[in-house]
Design a protein around this motif. Structure first.
Motif, PDB file in Angstrom:
ATOM      1  N   ILE A 186       0.838  -1.206   0.000  1.00  0.00           N
ATOM      2  CA  ILE A 186       0.000   0.000   0.000  1.00  0.00           C
ATOM      3  C   ILE A 186       0.871   1.254   0.000  1.00  0.00           C
ATOM      4  N   HIS A 187       1.964   1.203   0.750  1.00  0.00           N
ATOM      5  CA  HIS A 187       2.889   2.342   0.726  1.00  0.00           C
ATOM      6  C   HIS A 187       3.405   2.584  -0.686  1.00  0.00           C
ATOM      7  N   THR A 193      -7.265   7.431  -0.334  1.00  0.00           N
ATOM      8  CA  THR A 193      -7.640   6.031  -0.508  1.00  0.00           C
ATOM      9  C   THR A 193      -6.607   5.037   0.033  1.00  0.00           C
ATOM     10  N   PRO A 194      -5.303   5.257  -0.134  1.00  0.00           N
ATOM     11  CA  PRO A 194      -4.365   4.286   0.448  1.00  0.00           C
ATOM     12  C   PRO A 194      -4.533   4.170   1.949  1.00  0.00           C
ATOM     13  N   HIS A 246      -8.171   1.472   7.342  1.00  0.00           N
ATOM     14  CA  HIS A 246      -9.585   1.208   7.540  1.00  0.00           C
ATOM     15  C   HIS A 246     -10.061  -0.009   6.786  1.00  0.00           C
ATOM     16  N   ALA A 247      -9.136  -0.865   6.376  1.00  0.00           N
ATOM     17  CA  ALA A 247      -9.548  -2.124   5.771  1.00  0.00           C
ATOM     18  C   ALA A 247      -8.617  -3.242   6.217  1.00  0.00           C
ATOM     19  N   ALA A 248      -7.322  -3.059   5.992  1.00  0.00           N
ATOM     20  CA  ALA A 248      -6.426  -4.193   6.165  1.00  0.00           C
ATOM     21  C   ALA A 248      -5.983  -4.363   7.606  1.00  0.00           C
ATOM     22  N   THR A 249      -5.617  -3.287   8.276  1.00  0.00           N
ATOM     23  CA  THR A 249      -4.955  -3.504   9.562  1.00  0.00           C
ATOM     24  C   THR A 249      -5.699  -2.958  10.773  1.00  0.00           C
ATOM     25  N   PHE A 277      -9.797  -1.553  -2.334  1.00  0.00           N
ATOM     26  CA  PHE A 277      -9.620  -0.118  -2.087  1.00  0.00           C
ATOM     27  C   PHE A 277      -8.622   0.482  -3.073  1.00  0.00           C
ATOM     28  N   LEU A 278      -7.530  -0.236  -3.285  1.00  0.00           N
ATOM     29  CA  LEU A 278      -6.529   0.327  -4.195  1.00  0.00           C
ATOM     30  C   LEU A 278      -7.072   0.398  -5.617  1.00  0.00           C
TER      31      LEU A 278
END
Lengths: 615, 491, 104
Positions: free
Chosen positions: A100-101, A248-249, A255-258, A347-348
């Motif tokens: 994501i980064h 979004t990232p 707010h989705a993955a972690t 999300f991405l």
């Protein structure tokens, strides 16, 4: 494994570097530091993992760093603790986090706050790593609040817009309510057990308390309060849809993955407390199921692509809570991981779509994008398939495990039926997302230039692979920590077939409703009752409305009313009385001889009357 | 040595006053030099180590022997900690007044240093009479600081400050004399020496304790005796606010720890829950009123009330964890609030307003100030990893062992704290730049090296307190243990 | 001394009446001259009371007091007339309320 401390340190260093350079570094360098520090953390995790795997899944490794506080038995240490569960989390955080980064280096290009963005993101990764590596509940709380802070900072990243600031504050304050409950839980645990060290707490709890004792129930429920706040479950879920105000990232990472799954991690981490308390476990089931349904229905009617995903996240975490409640601990963590893959991917991909359409987020103004944006389309397709749990995607394995485990629980058939129904709705809104965005009538959104670049494409591809194949990882390491000993795929037979077929049914239905017969669907829902329901769901079941009237408005109104501080009134009154008295006395001193004389005479007369009256 | 420390501060003040003849910039330099000397003194005392009794220094001179009054100054771990805080924040105050004060520089620094001298005296005096003298010594120069160099309504605010402190000080005096006379009638010895009074205070009427309590509660301040504070803070010059919030409020907390509970263990036990209730109410009420404020400094002032409520709660929970937490909270609050007041002062200097409604979107115009404010705001709302959290959490952990309901009430303050702190951030630095009346979106003169240096010192101190408070805890721990804060030691 | 003696009460009543008349004069008049005259009446009322009381108990004190009051009245008039002249010269009026500058 001695290199464990490097894993959280690297992102922290990244944060500090970006902080002290105050955004004066060139963008390339910022990107290298920002994404690189997380990538290096992932690299540092590799030898640790190898060591770990060599020693077997049951390995536990604790690395004391320093004594934080040591006062009269209250002695939380800063110690890193690695077992199978935290190892899995470390990989989700550093691995998905790095992707994501990387994506963000492209997505955020040209933003004036580029450096600030990566500083916050790195701080977040650090805090999240502290959360999952904590050996002590207080250290966990440090990470817990830290991720909340970063979430606040990143939701309000575009702080010129007051609405973003509001969303950010809302997120922080609402989760703080849960955090405070959790803090009270910690106080209770410390008072009863004299320690906050997680392993000691767990072992002491099982020996101290009998099954279902009130104290353990209260402690578990308070901790559940923290989990509910952070993971956006009922009744503290209202902040998550608004949190989509962030870039979004951020939505993908935090707010989705972690972060939002931290609640699941927490409950899994202190599972012994919940095992001791049937009531707390039922609460998990209740919260999970209710959120699952509520959010799935809300996701079905949203127009904003990010809000759809937000409600979907809420709903999927509901699944995880549900799984924890029915005792499918490993399945919950498994779903946490696969969800991290496919939801980050969604999300991405959505971010790429949004960027390509110049920040258009309304799905009904998109439409027909599959040809124009092939890669985001592919990513979204894979992600949605996994979300809907179509067979052989990663989501299929984890969700299947949850559903089948629920059937095995007491009263399980009902639970299974309810959860399966929700799975149907999930498949339905996943299908809606794909059909409306990519196949609907071409919308009014802006031109076809694909705003993405290679930094953004790479992560999409990798995450797509993970979302497809992540289910084959199985989940050996956490299983050694959790009480159910791993994901079971037992309970075959018709249940398994039905469970596998539900998503297909949902997608098929979605195809009909949102593609084939979409005019008819539109006509169907244009009725007054349907519209009311739609509005109700779109507003997230009116919780915002309710809380605004129940808490926010009275709170603010009363505060406004009391701005001058009512406690000051007696003091001011005293002062005013003295002032009046002073004024009276001062006015008597007017220099008029006759006034004095009259007073004297009156006083004398008064004295005479008193004296004579007394005599 | 201790007397020298106080003399250096007081004498240095006079020197700073006189040095004004050499130019307007001189008093500040002299004051800073004096504080440097004081810092060296403190450091030497610290390095010198404690003797067997845990004292770093002791001065015991006869003063008015006929009445049993001596000049007894002692420095133990707790006092040392607070004296160090005083000197450090004193320097911060001097630096923060660098550009703000435009008239009578010499007199200003004189008052500043006299206040500090009084505070150091308060933190070290072990003779009740000497304590009272120092208590009054720090009041008058503070009054002058507000009354002469304050803002629009300085007259009202300074008078209010003076009256509250003076009246409560009077009660303190009465209580001291009553205590001493009670002791005399019981033992036949007339003395104001704390060390002697300490052991022999059994059977003291509870009302005597109330006199002490009134004075310290006013200074702390605890609801409902807090209303002088918002006015005083709002109107005081930046340096005054820094000293007031950073140091003077701590004298109230110090008094509670050093005098009230040890001298009156029975009465304290009797009144424990009502006072803890006051503490919890202070936490929530202070935060709640802060939420509604429009004035930057007023908001921070109310947040101080909230933070000091934790101290009150912790002290009367009176177990080692809670009282240690209270001490950490005192120090951490000194740093975080001093920084926020400096920020308010800096904004006022640049924008000529403290009104939050006229700010907004300042981040883009002064990013350094924004980042610094963010840091201290976050510290103020109790973020783990920073000092305030350690203090608040320990207080709550300790208080929970004594009373659950009051702890729950105080914990609610954490939620409200988040609300007001983030709202402050939003209304000042975030939001749209168009909303600010002052100069549109033109860049503001951001913090320079001098201001950043101060802020970084304060920030570093908070981080240190947040991640490794153990040295501090080790310093004050034995003292508190000696005062009887063992777990459940309040009989 | 067998003459019909006037009862003390009557003399006292007369003295009180005179005193009140004088007091009323002082209170209502603003002109300094009338004020002085009213004061004179009040002092004479006191003198009358002294003499009557002295006669009633056959003591000389009452008469001595009256002598003192006379002397006092004379001194007072001397000072007051001086004040009066100054007042007239400085303020141009004999209004006593005009002379309240010192608010004393």
């Amino acid at each position: 494994m001695e290199a464990l401390w490097l894993i959280p340190l690297l992102p922290l260093l990244g944060f500090v570097t970006l902080l002290v350079t105050e955004g004066r570094l060139p963008a390339v360098l910022v990107a290298m530091i920002g994404a690189g520090s997380v990538g290096l953390a992932a690299l540092a995790a590799a030898p640790v993992t190898l060591d770990f795997l060599q020693q077997g899944p049951g390995t536990v490794f604790a690395q004391p760093l320093w004594v934080w506080i040591d006062v009269a038995g209250f002695s939380p240490d800063i110690t890193l603790y690695l077992d199978g569960l935290s190892l899995a989390m470390v990989w989700v955080i550093t691995g998905v986090g790095f992707l994501i980064h990387l994506y963000a280096t492209g997505y955020m290009a040209g933003d004036p706050g580029y450096s600030r963005f990566f500083a916050y993101m790195n701080l977040f990764v650090f805090a999240m790593l502290m959360l999952v590596l904590a050996d002590d509940l207080l250290v966990l709380y440090l990470g817990w609040e830290g991720v909340g802070l970063c979430s606040y900072l990143l939701i309000g990243f575009f702080h010129d817009e007051p609405a973003n600031g509001y969303a950010a504050r809302k997120a922080f304050v609402v989760t703080r309510v849960g955090d405070t409950a959790m803090a009270l839980g910690l106080f209770l645990l410390f008072r009863e057990l004299g320690t906050l060290d997680i392993q000691s707490v767990l072992s002491a709890a099982t020996t101290t308390w009998p099954d279902g004792s009130t104290t353990v129930t209260v402690a578990a429920l308070l901790i559940l309060g923290g989990a509910v706040g952070k993971s956006a479950q009922l009744p503290l879920q209202t902040w998550l849809p608004d949190a989509m105000a962030g870039p979004t990232p951020v939505s993908a990472l935090i707010h989705a993955a972690t972060m939002v799954t931290a609640g699941v991690y927490l409950v899994a981490r202190v599972h012994d407390l919940f095992l001791l308390s049937p009531l707390a476990q039922s609460a998990l089931i209740g919260v999970g199921l209710a959120t699952l349904f509520m959010a799935a229905c809300a996701a079905l009617v949203q127009r904003d692509i990010k809000r759809i995903l937000a409600y979907s996240t809420m709903s999927q975490i509901g699944y995880m809570f549900f799984a924890l409640g029915v005792g499918a601990w490993s399945a919950a963590v498994f779903h946490l991981m696969t969800h991290a893959f496919f939801k980050a991917l969604l999300f991405l991909s959505a971010g790429s779509v949004i960027l390509a359409l110049h920040h258009e987020q309304d799905i009904f103004r998109m439409g027909g994008l599959w040809r124009r944006l092939p890669l985001p389309f592919a990513g979204m397709l894979v992600g949605a398939a996994a979300l809907a749990a179509l067979p052989f995607t990663s989501g299929f394995y984890s969700k299947d495990a949850i559903l089948l485990a629920s059937a095995a629980a007491p009263g399980g058939l009902w639970l299974w039926a309810a959860a399966s129904l929700a799975a149907l709705v999930t498949a339905l809104y996943s299908a809606r997302l794909i059909f409306v965005v990519f196949f609907g009538p071409p919308g009014s959104a802006a031109g076809p230039d694909d705003g993405s670049n290679n930094a953004m494409r790479g992560p999409l591809v990798v995450l797509s692979l993970l979302a497809l194949g992540g289910g084959w990882f199985g989940l050996a390491p956490p299983a050694a920590v959790l009480p159910d000993g791993g994901v079971s795929h037992g309970h075959g037979g018709w249940l398994a077939w039905v469970t596998g077929a539900v998503p297909l049914l949902g997608v098929g239905l979605g195809y009909l409703l949102f593609y084939r017969w979409r005019e008819r669907t539109a006509a169907l829902v244009s009725g007054a009752a349907a519209q009311t329901l739609r509005r109700f769901w779109q507003a997230g079941w009116g919780f915002d409305w309710l809380y605004a009237r129940l808490f926010e408005q009275p709170f603010t109104a009363l505060a406004r009313l009391n701005r001058r501080d009512v406690v000051d009134v007696p003091f001011v009154l005293t002062a005013a009385l003295l002032r009046i008295g002073h004024q009276l006395a001062a006015d008597g001193q007017n220099g008029r001889l006759r006034w004095y004389l009259a007073n004297m005479a009156a006083g004398l007369a008064l004295l005479l009357i008193i004296v004579l009256g007394a005599a | 040595m201790l007397l020298w420390l106080i003399a250096v501060l007081a004498g240095g003040g006079v020197l700073a006053w006189l040095s004004e003849r050499m130019g307007a910039a001189w008093p500040q330099r002299v004051a800073l030099l004096v504080l440097a000397v004081a810092a060296v003194c403190t450091a030497m005392l610290w390095i010198g180590g404690a003797d067997a009794a845990g004292l770093y220094a002791l001065t015991d001179l006869p003063w008015i022997p006929r009445f049993g009054i001596g000049l007894v100054l002692a420095l133990d771990g707790l006092s040392l900690l607070l004296v160090a805080l005083t000197v450090l924040l004193g320097a911060v105050a001097v630096i923060s007044s660098w550009t703000e004060i435009s008239q009578r520089h010499g007199l200003f620094q004189l008052n500043l240093l006299m206040t500090l001298a009084g505070v150091v005296g308060v933190f070290t005096a072990l003779d009740l009479f000497a304590f009272f003298v120092f208590w009054e010594v720090m009041l008058v120069p503070m009054y002058l600081l507000i009354a002469i160099w304050g803002h629009e309504e300085r007259g009202y605010a300074s008078m209010k400050f003076f009256l509250f402190t003076q009246i409560s000080g009077l009660l303190l005096l009465v209580a001291i004399i009553a205590l001493v006379l009670h002791h005399q009638s019981a033992s036949g010895v007339l003395t104001f020496d704390y060390r002697i009074l300490l052991g022999a205070a059994a059977g003291v009427p509870a009302w005597i304790m109330l006199g002490f309590l009134a004075a310290f509660l006013t200074k702390l301040p605890g609801v409902p005796l807090h209303t002088w504070l918002p006015d005083a803070h709002t109107q005081a010059p930046t340096a005054g606010s820094v000293i007031l919030a950073g140091i003077m409020l701590k004298t109230g907390a110090y008094g509670l720890i050093r005098f009230v509970v040890p001298l009156f263990p029975e009465a304290s036990l009797e009144l424990r829950y009502p006072i803890m209730l006051l503490g919890a109410v202070s936490v929530v009420y202070g935060a709640y009123v802060a939420f509604a404020q429009d004035d930057f400094k007023r908001l921070v002032a109310y947040s101080s009330i909230s933070h000091m409520g934790f101290v009150l709660l912790g002290v009367f929970a009176w177990n080692q964890v809670a009282v240690q937490g209270a001490v950490v909270q005192m120090v951490a609050h000194g740093f975080s609030t001093a920084a926020l007041f400096m920020m308010a002062g800096a904004l006022q200097e640049r924008l000529h307003t403290r009104d939050l409604a006229r700010m907004g979107g300042l981040w883009g115009r002064a990013p350094r100030m924004g980042a610094v404010t963010l840091f201290f705001v976050v510290a103020s709302l109790g973020m783990p990893g920073l000092g305030n959290f350690v203090g608040e959490f320990m207080v709550l952990v300790g208080a929970f062992q004594v009373n659950v309901e009051l702890t729950v009430l105080a914990a609610l303050g954490l939620v409200v704290a988040a609300a007001y702190a983030l709202l402050l951030m939003q209304r000042s630095f975030q939001g749209s730049p168009g909303g600010s009346a002052q100069g549109g979106s033109a860049p503001l003169q951001d913090f320079g090296a001098r201001e950043m240096a101060v802020m970084l010192v304060l920030a570093a101190a908070l981080v240190w307190l947040g991640v490794y408070p153990q040295p501090l805890l080790d310093l004050s721990g034995p003292v508190l243990e000696g005062l009887g804060t063992g777990r459940g030691a309040l009989p | 001394m067998n003459a019909v003696s006037i009862p003390l009460e009557h003399v006292m009543a007369l003295a009180a009446t005179l005193f009140l008349i004088g007091l009323a004069g002082v209170l209502v008049r603003r002109n300094l001259i009338f004020l002085l005259m009213s004061l004179e009446i009040m002092m004479n009322a006191c003198g009358l009371a002294f003499i009557a009381a002295g006669a009633r108990w056959g003591a000389a004190d009452g008469q001595i007091m009256y002598m003192l009051i006379l002397a006092l009245a004379a001194a007072e008039v001397a000072v007051a007339l001086g004040l009066l002249l100054q007042l007239e010269r400085r303020l141009g009026s004999l209004d006593i309320d005009a002379a309240s500058e010192l608010r004393g």
